[in-house]
Design a protein around this motif. Structure first.
Motif, PDB file in Angstrom:
ATOM      1  N   LEU A  13      51.626  45.575  32.679  1.00 33.81           N
ATOM      2  CA  LEU A  13      52.130  44.841  33.848  1.00 33.81           C
ATOM      3  C   LEU A  13      52.847  45.770  34.817  1.00 33.81           C
ATOM      4  CD1 LEU A  13      53.475  41.621  32.073  1.00 33.81           C
ATOM      5  CD2 LEU A  13      51.289  41.943  33.276  1.00 33.81           C
ATOM      6  N   GLY A  14      53.304  46.912  34.317  1.00 37.16           N
ATOM      7  CA  GLY A  14      53.972  47.882  35.187  1.00 37.16           C
ATOM      8  C   GLY A  14      53.074  48.410  36.285  1.00 37.16           C
ATOM      9  N   TYR A  15      51.762  48.395  36.057  1.00 38.37           N
ATOM     10  CA  TYR A  15      50.840  48.891  37.079  1.00 38.37           C
ATOM     11  C   TYR A  15      50.829  48.013  38.327  1.00 38.37           C
ATOM     12  CZ  TYR A  15      49.275  51.815  33.224  1.00 38.37           C
ATOM     13  OH  TYR A  15      49.231  52.700  32.174  1.00 38.37           O
ATOM     14  N   PHE A  16      51.381  46.810  38.207  1.00 39.85           N
ATOM     15  CA  PHE A  16      51.460  45.916  39.370  1.00 39.85           C
ATOM     16  C   PHE A  16      52.545  46.347  40.353  1.00 39.85           C
ATOM     17  CE2 PHE A  16      49.299  43.100  36.400  1.00 39.85           C
ATOM     18  CZ  PHE A  16      48.343  42.533  37.210  1.00 39.85           C
ATOM     19  N   ILE A  68      55.248  55.249  35.328  1.00 38.90           N
ATOM     20  CA  ILE A  68      54.865  54.128  34.458  1.00 38.90           C
ATOM     21  C   ILE A  68      53.722  54.544  33.520  1.00 38.90           C
ATOM     22  CG2 ILE A  68      53.812  51.828  34.422  1.00 38.90           C
ATOM     23  CD1 ILE A  68      55.500  51.244  36.948  1.00 38.90           C
ATOM     24  N   ARG A  69      52.745  55.246  34.061  1.00 38.38           N
ATOM     25  CA  ARG A  69      51.610  55.684  33.228  1.00 38.38           C
ATOM     26  C   ARG A  69      52.084  56.626  32.125  1.00 38.38           C
ATOM     27  NH1 ARG A  69      46.943  54.062  31.137  1.00 38.38           N
ATOM     28  NH2 ARG A  69      45.609  55.802  30.645  1.00 38.38           N
ATOM     29  N   VAL A 103      35.709  43.370  41.260  1.00 34.24           N
ATOM     30  CA  VAL A 103      36.935  42.759  40.751  1.00 34.24           C
ATOM     31  C   VAL A 103      38.096  43.659  41.168  1.00 34.24           C
ATOM     32  CG1 VAL A 103      38.203  42.117  38.660  1.00 34.24           C
ATOM     33  CG2 VAL A 103      35.728  41.705  38.801  1.00 34.24           C
ATOM     34  N   GLU A 104      39.133  43.073  41.719  1.00 39.05           N
ATOM     35  CA  GLU A 104      40.276  43.863  42.187  1.00 39.05           C
ATOM     36  C   GLU A 104      40.987  44.508  41.008  1.00 39.05           C
ATOM     37  OE1 GLU A 104      42.828  41.687  44.808  1.00 39.05           O
ATOM     38  OE2 GLU A 104      41.133  40.771  45.839  1.00 39.05           O
ATOM     39  N   LEU A 111      45.493  43.057  34.726  1.00 42.18           N
ATOM     40  CA  LEU A 111      45.865  41.806  34.056  1.00 42.18           C
ATOM     41  C   LEU A 111      44.994  41.580  32.820  1.00 42.18           C
ATOM     42  CD1 LEU A 111      47.570  39.224  34.003  1.00 42.18           C
ATOM     43  CD2 LEU A 111      45.827  38.160  35.477  1.00 42.18           C
ATOM     44  N   THR A 112      43.710  41.884  32.927  1.00 42.33           N
ATOM     45  CA  THR A 112      42.809  41.744  31.785  1.00 42.33           C
ATOM     46  C   THR A 112      43.251  42.651  30.645  1.00 42.33           C
ATOM     47  OG1 THR A 112      40.958  41.179  33.241  1.00 42.33           O
ATOM     48  CG2 THR A 112      40.409  41.949  31.009  1.00 42.33           C
ATOM     49  N   ALA A 113      43.602  43.900  30.971  1.00 41.21           N
ATOM     50  CA  ALA A 113      44.068  44.836  29.941  1.00 41.21           C
ATOM     51  C   ALA A 113      45.337  44.304  29.276  1.00 41.21           C
ATOM     52  CB  ALA A 113      44.304  46.220  30.543  1.00 41.21           C
ATOM     53  N   PHE A 114      46.246  43.755  30.082  1.00 39.84           N
ATOM     54  CA  PHE A 114      47.468  43.175  29.513  1.00 39.84           C
ATOM     55  C   PHE A 114      47.140  42.014  28.582  1.00 39.84           C
ATOM     56  CE2 PHE A 114      50.315  39.490  29.875  1.00 39.84           C
ATOM     57  CZ  PHE A 114      51.380  39.962  29.106  1.00 39.84           C
ATOM     58  N   LEU A 115      46.287  41.091  29.031  1.00 38.85           N
ATOM     59  CA  LEU A 115      45.953  39.918  28.223  1.00 38.85           C
ATOM     60  C   LEU A 115      45.252  40.306  26.920  1.00 38.85           C
ATOM     61  CD1 LEU A 115      44.804  37.460  31.033  1.00 38.85           C
ATOM     62  CD2 LEU A 115      46.944  37.389  29.720  1.00 38.85           C
TER      63      LEU A 115
END
Length: 193
Positions: A91-94, A105-106, A163-164, A170-174
């Motif tokens: 989520l930090g990438y947001f 963050i990375r 896909v943005e 978000l997909t990676a987080f989920l």
């Protein structure tokens, strides 16, 4: 004749799936982050390499200390803490408004990745019957390889479908968080705690 001990117990299956999920989330971003840095921050290839190398360096250094943590603290607590941090940092990438913030963050994200891979492997060994550990770890390691083969394909499919990046993060987080939820249901014996 002695009966063969069960390899695919419920805890081991969860650990194998959890391992796959960790690496799927990791590899989902691997082919896309250079494109993201180039598109969003106009970074050249040298700067992209420098920014992305921080993750790997921190993950390697963290692994040096992860074994100590897993051996000296409750294993499931270490596993769950590292897995949760690994998930949340997606989520930090947001909030990366600049290349410097993204790099920080990375790089930070490498620490829980290095630790969760060690903790996950250790718990996987704990839930295996001693007579089946060598065989079990062979199967367990397939999760890494299957994720390495499928996640970049899924990532490039998403990218080609326009896909943005935010939805990919978000997909990676989920995906990572679903692994956290799954692994939280593992039952460890008192000796492994």
């Amino acid at each position: 004749m002695q009966e063969k001990q069960v390899l695919w117990n419920a805890n081991f299956v969860k650990m194998c799936v959890g391992n796959f999920i960790i690496f799927f989330a990791f590899y989902l971003l691997m082919p896309l982050l250079p494109l993201y840095l180039s598109d969003e921050f106009n970074a050249d290839k040298h700067l992209i390499g420098l920014v992305l190398s921080g993750y790997t360096m921190v993950a390697l250094v963290t692994r040096l200390f992860s074994g100590y943590l897993v051996d000296n603290f409750p294993r499931k607590v270490v596993l769950m803490t590292c897995h949760l941090l690994f998930s949340i940092l997606f989520l930090g990438y947001f909030i990366t408004g600049s290349l410097l913030i993204f790099a920080i963050i990375r790089t930070m994200h490498g620490a829980p990745f290095g630790a969760v891979t060690v903790a996950n492997s250790t718990v996987a060994i704990d839930v295996l019957h001693p007579a089946r550990r060598a065989e079990g770890i062979g199967y367990y390691g397939l999760g890494n390889n299957i994720a390495m083969a499928t996640a970049p394909v899924a990532a490039m499919f998403m990218y080609d479908a326009h896909v943005e990046f935010e939805y990919i993060f978000l997909t990676a987080f989920l995906v990572a968080f679903s692994g956290f939820v799954l692994v939280s249901t593992i039952k460890l014996s008192c000796a492994s705690m």
